[in-house]
Structure formats: structure tokens, C-alpha cells
Design a protein around this motif. Structure first.
Motif, PDB file in Angstrom:
ATOM      1  N   THR A  69       0.837  -1.182   0.000  1.00  0.00           N
ATOM      2  CA  THR A  69       0.000   0.000   0.000  1.00  0.00           C
ATOM      3  C   THR A  69       0.879   1.241   0.000  1.00  0.00           C
ATOM      4  N   ARG A  70       0.412   2.310  -0.612  1.00  0.00           N
ATOM      5  CA  ARG A  70       1.165   3.562  -0.618  1.00  0.00           C
ATOM      6  C   ARG A  70       1.151   4.232   0.750  1.00  0.00           C
ATOM      7  N   ILE A  71       0.233   3.817   1.608  1.00  0.00           N
ATOM      8  CA  ILE A  71       0.084   4.465   2.910  1.00  0.00           C
ATOM      9  C   ILE A  71       1.236   4.106   3.840  1.00  0.00           C
ATOM     10  N   TYR A  72       1.647   2.838   3.789  1.00  0.00           N
ATOM     11  CA  TYR A  72       2.727   2.359   4.650  1.00  0.00           C
ATOM     12  C   TYR A  72       3.944   2.025   3.804  1.00  0.00           C
ATOM     13  N   CYS A  74       6.521   0.234   1.767  1.00  0.00           N
ATOM     14  CA  CYS A  74       6.470  -0.991   0.980  1.00  0.00           C
ATOM     15  C   CYS A  74       7.898  -1.488   0.737  1.00  0.00           C
ATOM     16  N   ARG A 266      -2.751  -7.385  12.724  1.00  0.00           N
ATOM     17  CA  ARG A 266      -3.687  -6.489  12.068  1.00  0.00           C
ATOM     18  C   ARG A 266      -4.606  -7.344  11.220  1.00  0.00           C
ATOM     19  N   ASP A 294      -5.235   2.049   6.170  1.00  0.00           N
ATOM     20  CA  ASP A 294      -5.486   1.076   5.110  1.00  0.00           C
ATOM     21  C   ASP A 294      -6.791   0.320   5.326  1.00  0.00           C
ATOM     22  N   LYS A 296      -7.521  -1.589   7.834  1.00  0.00           N
ATOM     23  CA  LYS A 296      -7.355  -2.744   8.715  1.00  0.00           C
ATOM     24  C   LYS A 296      -7.408  -2.316  10.178  1.00  0.00           C
ATOM     25  N   ARG A 298      -5.915  -2.283  13.743  1.00  0.00           N
ATOM     26  CA  ARG A 298      -4.547  -2.347  14.263  1.00  0.00           C
ATOM     27  C   ARG A 298      -4.553  -2.035  15.757  1.00  0.00           C
ATOM     28  N   MET A 328       4.585  -3.076   7.041  1.00  0.00           N
ATOM     29  CA  MET A 328       3.350  -2.306   6.927  1.00  0.00           C
ATOM     30  C   MET A 328       3.175  -1.290   8.061  1.00  0.00           C
TER      31      MET A 328
END
Length: 374
Positions: A69-72, A74, A266, A294, A296, A298, A328
Motif C-alpha cells: 500500500t502507498r500508505i505504509y 512498501c 492487524r 489502510d 485494517k 490495528r 506495513m
């Protein structure tokens, strides 16, 4: 070498187009008493049939990028897609909610798989590829019977710009002993506190068996990896993980370890209902969770920081040069655990590439050992 441990396979269903595949021949040779059904096409099923293994002709791409994901952060991992599902019954496993078909399935058109791997690696000779087979199934769960490693490991040994990671919770390593890996394969294990292994990973190998298998692989010249993912927050987690680390430190030479990942538990919200239905005794979804960026669920940030900081200190006490990374997580968490953000070192992908160069001595043409910033 015929395996001495019990097979999880009680019936084979094979598509006729792959009936002469080396994978099918290996299964028939090693499981002569297991009945086989041949079909023109194996139908999709929503019913779990214990012991069933489907061997199909796969028409999609065998090589694909890990669905990060671009959020966390990679890691740039590449997937060699060999099959789907797992029979180890880990309570937290995302595969329970990821695939519609619940049965074990592997791909029989091995020649297509091997050709695609070779083609992708050759298409970018100056790039270092880190690839693995353990994203959608356990890498070694069926390997003693399918013999897949006998084809993949020597192939990666001939690829100057690629390394193969075999991820597992089993001790199915005997078939790896005499393979010509050329130092391009690392075998990695998911580890956890023994209480978590006992209660949440009921069909996996014990901690002792996993570490003994790792010791054997190191003796055969393989490099190693370990993944503490998912880490579970429970009342005695410090003591549980301390015991696991103590066992790891006693049996493994850190010089053989390429990387160790850390990741807190997660899960997609839909997985909670699956866990409650399939594993009613499990309490892993009853902790303190918040929905992440994302989508999920957590652990609260403070819980994750405490887990990661404690593990990082223990692992770097074992070997200060060891590549320990977070799976992540975003730059803020990285900064508060390690004191830097991945971007300061070229990104997580560059950090892991550097670990391959430093530990395994593998660097594509034009990439030196100082390619990643210190």
C-alpha cells in the motif's frame, strides 16, 4: 528422498492438461496410495474438503509485485505465485477471508512458471529482485511431495540478480539438502511466542522444530530470515517473546540471517467474523484496536511501539548489524522505533537490497555494496 512426516493430502484432483507435469509425477510417486481424479477443469468450490489438493493449469501471471500500500512503507517484494491456501489453520490467517475457494490448490504448468521467472529476471539485469513463494500459501507446506523447490532453487541459483525466499511455519526442509542453491536462496520462518504457536498456530511445527530446521539449512549453506509477524499483545508477551528469542540466539548464527521483520497483528474487519466462526476459542481480536489508514484493524499506536522497541533492542543486542525492519508501518512509527525514516536510507526496498548485498554478497552488475545510503 521420500518424506517421513505425515502428508496433509488425502485426495488429488488434477486437470488433464497438466497431468504430465513434473509436479503431478512427483505427487504420484511420493503418494502412491492417494486416489487421483482427472477432470477437464477443476470447478471452483466454496466447500472446504479436508485433505483435498487441486492441481490446475494457471493462466495468470506467476510473477507479480507484493500487494502493498502507498500508505505504509512498501518493501518492493516480488511474488512467485505457486498456489493458494494453506492447511496449517492459523487463527489469524488472512487467507481465510482472501480466497473464495477454501481448498489447497497448486499450479501444474511448471514450465510456464519457470520460464516467466527467468524472463522477468533477464528483463532488468541491473535490478536486484527479492522474490518469494510464501504470500498466498506456505512455501514448504507441500514441497516434500510436489518437489517444487528442486526446480525453483537451482533456477534462482543461476540468476545473478535475484534471490528466492521460502517462507514457512513447517520443518519440511529435508528436500533442500543437496540442491544447488549457489547462495541465492534464503529459508525463513515465521516465529512467535510458544503460547501463541500452541494456541493460534495449531497445525504448524513447534518452535523447537522450526529452529532445528533453520540450523540444518544454515549447515547446508542457505541464508536465513525470520518474521515475527503477527506479534500478539497478550499479558505475558515480554516473557513469551524473550523465551523465543533466547531459543533463536542459542541455535542460529546471526551472520547467516539476512533480515528479521516485525509486524503487529492487524486484520481486515471482515476477518474478525471468520475468526470467531472458525476459531471460537481464540481471543486475539478482543484487544485494543483502531482502524488504520489502510482500513485494517490495528493495535493502538502505543502498543505497537512498545512491542517493536522491545524486540528491536533485543535483536540488536544479539547483532547490532542485523537488518531489522517493520512490516506495513508508516514513517512516524519507524522514526520512534529506529530513530530514522526509511526515506532517509533510500526507502525500505533499498534497505533490504543492502541486506542482500551485505549478507549474501549478491549485487547485480552496476550495483556496489554502498549503493544504499548508510
Amino acid at each position: 528422498m521420500k518424506p517421513t512426516f505425515k502428508t496433509p493430502i488425502t485426495h488429488l484432483v488434477v486437470e488433464r492438461i497438466v497431468a504430465e507435469s513434473p509436479v503431478v509425477h512427483s505427487l504420484r510417486e511420493r503418494l502412491p496410495q492417494v486416489p487421483v481424479t482427472y477432470l477437464d477443469k477443476v470447478p471452483e468450490s466454496h466447500k472446504k474438503i479436508p485433505g483435498l489438493l487441486e492441481i490446475v493449469h494457471y493462466k495468470g501471471r506467476f510473477w507479480r509485485s507484493c500487494p502493498g500500500t502507498r500508505i505504509y512503507e512498501c518493501c518492493g517484494y516480488q511474488i512467485v505465485h505457486i498456489g493458494t491456501q494453506c492447511s496449517l489453520e492459523c487463527t489469524y490467517c488472512i487467507l481465510q477471508a482472501y480466497f473464495e475457494s477454501p481448498n489447497l490448490r497448486i499450479f501444474g504448468n511448471l514450465d510456464d512458471l519457470l520460464a516467466e521467472v527467468q524472463s522477468v529476471a533477464a528483463s532488468a539485469p541491473h535490478r536486484l529482485f527479492r522474490a518469494g513463494t510464501g504470500e498466498f500459501t506456505d512455501s514448504l507446506l507441500l514441497d516434500p511431495w510436489t518437489g517444487l523447490s528442486r526446480h525453483l532453487v537451482p533456477l534462482f541459483g543461476r540468476l545473478p540478480n535475484a534471490v528466492l525466499e521460502l517462507k514457512t511455519k513447517t520443518d519440511h526442509v529435508a528436500q533442500l539438502k543437496d540442491l544447488d542453491h549457489q547462495g541465492h536462496t534464503l529459508v525463513s520462518w515465521s516465529l512467535n511466542a510458544e503460547e501463541i504457536i500452541r494456541t493460534q498456530e495449531p497445525r504448524s511445527a513447534s518452535l523447537k522444530a522450526r529452529l532445528h530446521a533453520a540450523q540444518q539449512c544454515a549447515q547446508w549453506g542457505y541464508f536465513l530470515g525470520f518474521h515475527f509477524d503477527p506479534m500478539i499483545d497478550y499479558p505475558a508477551w515480554r516473557e513469551g517473546y524473550r523465551r523465543t528469542l533466547q531459543a533463536l540466539f542459542e541455535i542460529v548464527d546471526p551472520a547467516r540471517v539476512v533480515w528479521i521483520s516485525l509486524g503487529a497483528f492487524r486484520f481486515m474487519p471482515d476477518l474478525k467474523r471468520v475468526i470467531q466462526r472458525r476459531h471460537p476459542k481464540s481471543r486475539i481480536t478482543t484487544g485494543e484496536f483502531i482502524r488504520g489508514l489502510d482500513g485494517k484493524m490495528r493495535y493502538f499506536r502505543d502498543i505497537r511501539l512498545e512491542l517493536y522497541r522491545w524486540m528491536k533492542e533485543a535483536l540488536h543486542g544479539w547483532d547490532p548489524t542485523l537488518c531489522v525492519y517493520l512490516c506495513m508501518e508508516g514513517p512516524w512509527i519507524w522514526k520512534h522505533v529506529f530513530g530514522f525514516e526509511p526515506a532517509q536510507k533510500g526507502g525500505l526496498s533499498a534497505i533490504l537490497d543492502k541486506a542482500v548485498r551485505d549478507r549474501m554478497g549478491i549485487a547485480p552488475q552496476g550495483q556496489g555494496a554502498d549503493h544504499a545510503s548508510e
